[in-house]
Design an enzyme around this catalytic site. Structure first.
Site, PDB file in Angstrom:
ATOM      1  N   LYS A  37       0.822  -1.679   0.259  1.00 36.59           N
ATOM      2  CA  LYS A  37      -0.044   0.159   0.552  1.00 36.59           C
ATOM      3  C   LYS A  37       0.967   1.246  -0.056  1.00 36.59           C
ATOM      4  O   LYS A  37       1.569   1.752   0.866  1.00 36.59           O
ATOM      5  CB  LYS A  37      -0.993   0.123   1.131  1.00 36.59           C
ATOM      6  N   GLU A  41       9.410   0.878  11.216  1.00 37.85           N
ATOM      7  CA  GLU A  41      10.480   1.823  10.363  1.00 37.85           C
ATOM      8  C   GLU A  41       9.596   3.364  10.606  1.00 37.85           C
ATOM      9  O   GLU A  41       9.169   3.873   9.844  1.00 37.85           O
ATOM     10  CB  GLU A  41      10.984   1.751   9.589  1.00 37.85           C
ATOM     11  N   CYS A  83      13.330  10.348   7.707  1.00 36.84           N
ATOM     12  CA  CYS A  83      13.242   9.577   9.005  1.00 36.84           C
ATOM     13  C   CYS A  83      14.823   9.472   9.785  1.00 36.84           C
ATOM     14  O   CYS A  83      14.275   9.902  10.925  1.00 36.84           O
ATOM     15  CB  CYS A  83      12.997   8.377   9.390  1.00 36.84           C
TER      16      CYS A  83
HETATM   17  P1  NDP Z   1       1.519   8.716   7.891  1.00 37.61           P
HETATM   18  O1  NDP Z   1       2.352   6.966   8.881  1.00 37.61           O
HETATM   19  O2  NDP Z   1       0.629   8.632   7.884  1.00 37.61           O
HETATM   20  O3  NDP Z   1       1.834   7.418   6.499  1.00 37.61           O
HETATM   21  C1  NDP Z   1       2.018   6.172   6.169  1.00 37.61           C
HETATM   22  C2  NDP Z   1       1.643   5.459   5.728  1.00 37.61           C
HETATM   23  O4  NDP Z   1       0.714   4.638   6.427  1.00 37.61           O
HETATM   24  C3  NDP Z   1       0.937   5.837   4.174  1.00 37.61           C
HETATM   25  O5  NDP Z   1       1.169   4.712   3.494  1.00 37.61           O
HETATM   26  C4  NDP Z   1      -0.046   5.741   4.707  1.00 37.61           C
HETATM   27  O6  NDP Z   1      -1.490   6.038   4.088  1.00 37.61           O
HETATM   28  C5  NDP Z   1      -0.256   4.525   6.135  1.00 37.61           C
HETATM   29  N1  NDP Z   1      -1.598   4.717   7.247  1.00 37.61           N
HETATM   30  C6  NDP Z   1      -1.740   6.131   7.319  1.00 37.61           C
HETATM   31  N2  NDP Z   1      -2.643   5.512   8.493  1.00 37.61           N
HETATM   32  C7  NDP Z   1      -2.624   4.372   8.470  1.00 37.61           C
HETATM   33  C8  NDP Z   1      -3.526   3.244   9.322  1.00 37.61           C
HETATM   34  N3  NDP Z   1      -4.326   3.580  10.769  1.00 37.61           N
HETATM   35  N4  NDP Z   1      -3.184   1.582   9.256  1.00 37.61           N
HETATM   36  C9  NDP Z   1      -2.241   1.377   8.278  1.00 37.61           C
HETATM   37  N5  NDP Z   1      -1.716   2.372   7.425  1.00 37.61           N
HETATM   38  C10 NDP Z   1      -1.967   3.545   7.591  1.00 37.61           C
HETATM   39  O7  NDP Z   1       2.603   9.479   7.571  1.00 37.61           O
HETATM   40  P2  NDP Z   1       1.775  11.124   7.198  1.00 37.61           P
HETATM   41  O8  NDP Z   1       1.907  10.924   5.436  1.00 37.61           O
HETATM   42  O9  NDP Z   1       1.099  11.943   7.797  1.00 37.61           O
HETATM   43  O10 NDP Z   1       3.462  11.680   7.570  1.00 37.61           O
HETATM   44  C11 NDP Z   1       2.459  12.647   9.256  1.00 37.61           C
HETATM   45  C12 NDP Z   1       4.522  12.359   9.890  1.00 37.61           C
HETATM   46  O11 NDP Z   1       4.730  11.249   9.981  1.00 37.61           O
HETATM   47  C13 NDP Z   1       5.514  13.116   9.540  1.00 37.61           C
HETATM   48  O12 NDP Z   1       5.099  14.199   9.332  1.00 37.61           O
HETATM   49  C14 NDP Z   1       6.280  12.231   9.742  1.00 37.61           C
HETATM   50  O13 NDP Z   1       6.878  12.864  10.830  1.00 37.61           O
HETATM   51  C15 NDP Z   1       6.151  11.181   9.382  1.00 37.61           C
HETATM   52  N6  NDP Z   1       6.837  10.317   8.637  1.00 37.61           N
HETATM   53  C16 NDP Z   1       7.795   9.797   9.273  1.00 37.61           C
HETATM   54  C17 NDP Z   1       8.153   8.929   7.940  1.00 37.61           C
HETATM   55  C18 NDP Z   1       9.245   7.941   7.974  1.00 37.61           C
HETATM   56  O14 NDP Z   1       9.862   7.619   7.160  1.00 37.61           O
HETATM   57  N7  NDP Z   1       9.858   7.600   9.061  1.00 37.61           N
HETATM   58  C19 NDP Z   1       7.558   8.161   6.776  1.00 37.61           C
HETATM   59  C20 NDP Z   1       6.227   9.209   6.840  1.00 37.61           C
HETATM   60  C21 NDP Z   1       5.950  10.331   7.478  1.00 37.61           C
HETATM   61  P3  NDP Z   1      -2.442   7.573   3.699  1.00 37.61           P
HETATM   62  O15 NDP Z   1      -0.689   8.125   2.500  1.00 37.61           O
HETATM   63  O16 NDP Z   1      -2.815   6.801   2.296  1.00 37.61           O
HETATM   64  O17 NDP Z   1      -1.892   8.012   4.822  1.00 37.61           O
END
Ligand code: NDP
Length: 505
Positions: A189, A264, A298
């Site tokens: 996904k 991660e 990250c």
């Molecule tokens: P999320 O953690 O919400 O999203 C990451 C992935 O998880 C996306 O594919 C998202 O789908 C999916 N997801 C969201 N909610 C659920 C759920 N309940 N169950 C299963 N999968 C889910 O990150 P955001 O995009 O909202 O970013 C927010 C913050 O997260 C950033 O500001 C940053 O701080 C952090 N982040 C950290 C990352 C890293 O590499 N460690 C990467 C991205 C974000 P969808 O896109 O459809 O919401």
């Protein structure tokens, strides 16, 4: 409905108008027929329409993956054959390098050099696992008497892989490559903001000879599709990269069916400049450490600790070079910093900067939305340095995920180790010093999965990537990742000629 195999995926046009789900080797529409639009963050303009998957689509994909795993041939292929197909995936990606780079830039707004490096790493990841899987094997163990014991590594099963928006193709490769190398089937996904290259990668997997059902992609919201995958009893493992709150939620839900989980998550990585550091190298590495990928990494080194004796010297150069960073057309080779992924994320970043000002910090440079000529409708933020901060401030404690670094002084090794470890996160960290003994001594005391010594780069295929504490667990990009996509089966046999009668009855 056309299938991936029928279309043979001859040279892709760089961008299509419509991107489909990939289920059971076919490009398909979502059951609902609905689509959503993906936007170019650099311009704010639409890039393409994408099929909007729902629970029904996730169900179809899980069934396809389950069928492929339980009754298909992929996991039974000789390991060399799987390895050959992984190499073929890499070679098709190489031949489509520019297309993948272009698509990634359109979908993320990231700078060309960043996109090029990441697409290359995605390719090398498939090559790495093509080699690594050949040497991934069980053990023969010492046994008493006439017993023989060996272990085998068996694929864990159907894996849900949830991808973030910051490195869409690279994260998809980090997850798909080891999983299919191990013989698993996957339902991926991608993030809703950046689904395109992941879809194309799944198509390339089929073109290279991965059988139908082994690699499926369902776009759609995390709360619906992602959640459905995490809760589904037919899914054996969840691999997630993203925010810490969502990671915690996934772990809790996956526990209901005791799925294997690797997470991660976020970070707030310290970057320590000792008094004996090569200051120019440290300045360049620190610039890259925070502003690469627009700070949306990250392991971004977002907490900078500079020894007080070199603070002024370091800051003068660091600020000067930060001001020189070019924000501009992401497709130009000399652009250093690309766009922020979305208006919402830009507001999150700006909110953190405003909170720092309210709490008494000083904005040394940057600190506001950037105006980029020709890209007025995109989402841009000035590379920002914040000083006069302390560990009670939000901007020091929390992950910002944008081009913002906080800088603090220190005067003693013990003190800086304590400060570095004063975080709920533990993903990356960096040390700049010419004293090798100190570098190793400090590295061993830092609570983080990754320590960079005099290096701007955090990882290459082969180096374990993952966190301590609330940065998650499990390591990606390395040989050990294969253990996380396999179960160890112990096979114990008795070969003695005298029948055994342990009860003696
Ligand atoms: P999320 O953690 O919400 O999203 C990451 C992935 O998880 C996306 O594919 C998202 O789908 C999916 N997801 C969201 N909610 C659920 C759920 N309940 N169950 C299963 N999968 C889910 O990150 P955001 O995009 O909202 O970013 C927010 C913050 O997260 C950033 O500001 C940053 O701080 C952090 N982040 C950290 C990352 C890293 O590499 N460690 C990467 C991205 C974000 P969808 O896109 O459809 O919401």
């Amino acid at each position: 409905m056309s299938t991936v195999k029928e279309q043979k995926m001859e040279k892709l046009e760089t961008k299509r108008e419509m991107y489909h789900l990939i289920i059971n080797g076919e490009r398909v529409e979502s059951v609902s027929g609905e689509t959503f639009t993906t936007y170019n963050p650099a311009t704010g303009e639409p890039v393409a329409e994408v099929a909007k998957g729902t629970k029904e689509d996730a169900e179809r994909a899980i069934q396809a993956a389950r069928q492929a795993f339980d009754y298909g041939k992929w996991r039974h292929f000789p390991v060399n054959k799987r390895a050959r197909i992984l190499n073929k995936i890499a070679s098709i990606m190489r031949s489509r390098f520019n297309e993948l780079v272009e698509l990634e830039i359109l979908d993320t707004g990231k700078a060309l050099t960043a996109a090029q490096g990441q697409v290359m790493q995605a390719i090398e990841d498939f090559e790495f696992y093509a080699s690594a899987i050949v040497g991934h094997r069980g053990t023969v163990n010492n046994m008493p008497g006439a017993f023989h014991n060996f272990t085998e590594k068996e694929p864990v099963g159907v894996c849900a892989q949830i991808i973030p928006w910051n490195y869409p193709l690279m994260m998809a490769a980090w997850k798909i490559a080891p999983a299919i190398a191990a013989g698993c089937s996957v339902v991926v996904k991608p993030a809703s903001l950046t689904p395109l290259t992941c879809i194309v990668l799944a198509e390339i997997c089929h073109e290279a000879g991965v059988p139908e059902g082994v690699v499926n992609v369902v776009t759609g919201s995390g709360s619906e599709v992602g959640n459905y995958l995490v809760e589904h009893p037919f899914v054996d493992k969840v691999a997630f990269t993203g925010s810490t709150p969502v990671g915690k939620n996934i772990m809790e839900k996956a526990s209901k069916t005791l799925k294997r989980v690797t997470l991660e998550l976020g970070g707030k990585s310290p970057n320590i400049i000792f008094e004996d550091a090569d200051i120019d190298a440290a300045v360049n590495g620190s610039l890259f450490g925070i502003f690469y990928n627009t700070g949306q990494s990250c392991e971004a080194r977002s907490r900078l600790y500079v020894h007080e004796s070199v603070y002024d010297q370091f800051m003068e150069k660091f600020v000067e070079k930060t001001k020189k960073l070019k924000l501009g057309n992401p497709f130009e080779q000399d652009t250093h910093v690309g766009a922020i992924i979305s208006r919402e994320q830009l507001e999150v970043v700006d909110g953190y900067v405003k909170s720092a000002i309210e709490e008494g910090a000083t904005i040394v440079t940057g600190g506001k939305e950037a105006k980029v000529e020709g890209f007025e409708n995109g989402f841009w933020y000035e590379p920002t340095i914040i000083a006069d901060v302390n560990h009670q401030m939000k901007v020091v404690k929390e992950e910002i995920f944008g081009p913002v670094v906080v800088v603090m002084k220190f005067n003693d090794e013990k003190e800086v180790i304590k400060l570095a470890n004063d975080s709920k996160y533990g993903l990356g960290s960096a040390i700049w010093t010419k004293d090798h003994a100190r570098a190793i001594r400090v590295a061993k005391q830092i609570q983080a999965g990754i320590v960079m010594i005099n290096s701007p780069f955090s990882a290459f295929p082969g180096t374990p990537f993952g966190g301590y504490k609330q940065s998650g667990f499990g390591r990606e990009l390395c040989i050990e990742t294969l253990d996380l996509y396999t179960e160890t089966k112990s096979i114990l046999s008795y070969y003695g000629s005298r029948p055994l009668n342990p009860f003696g009855v």
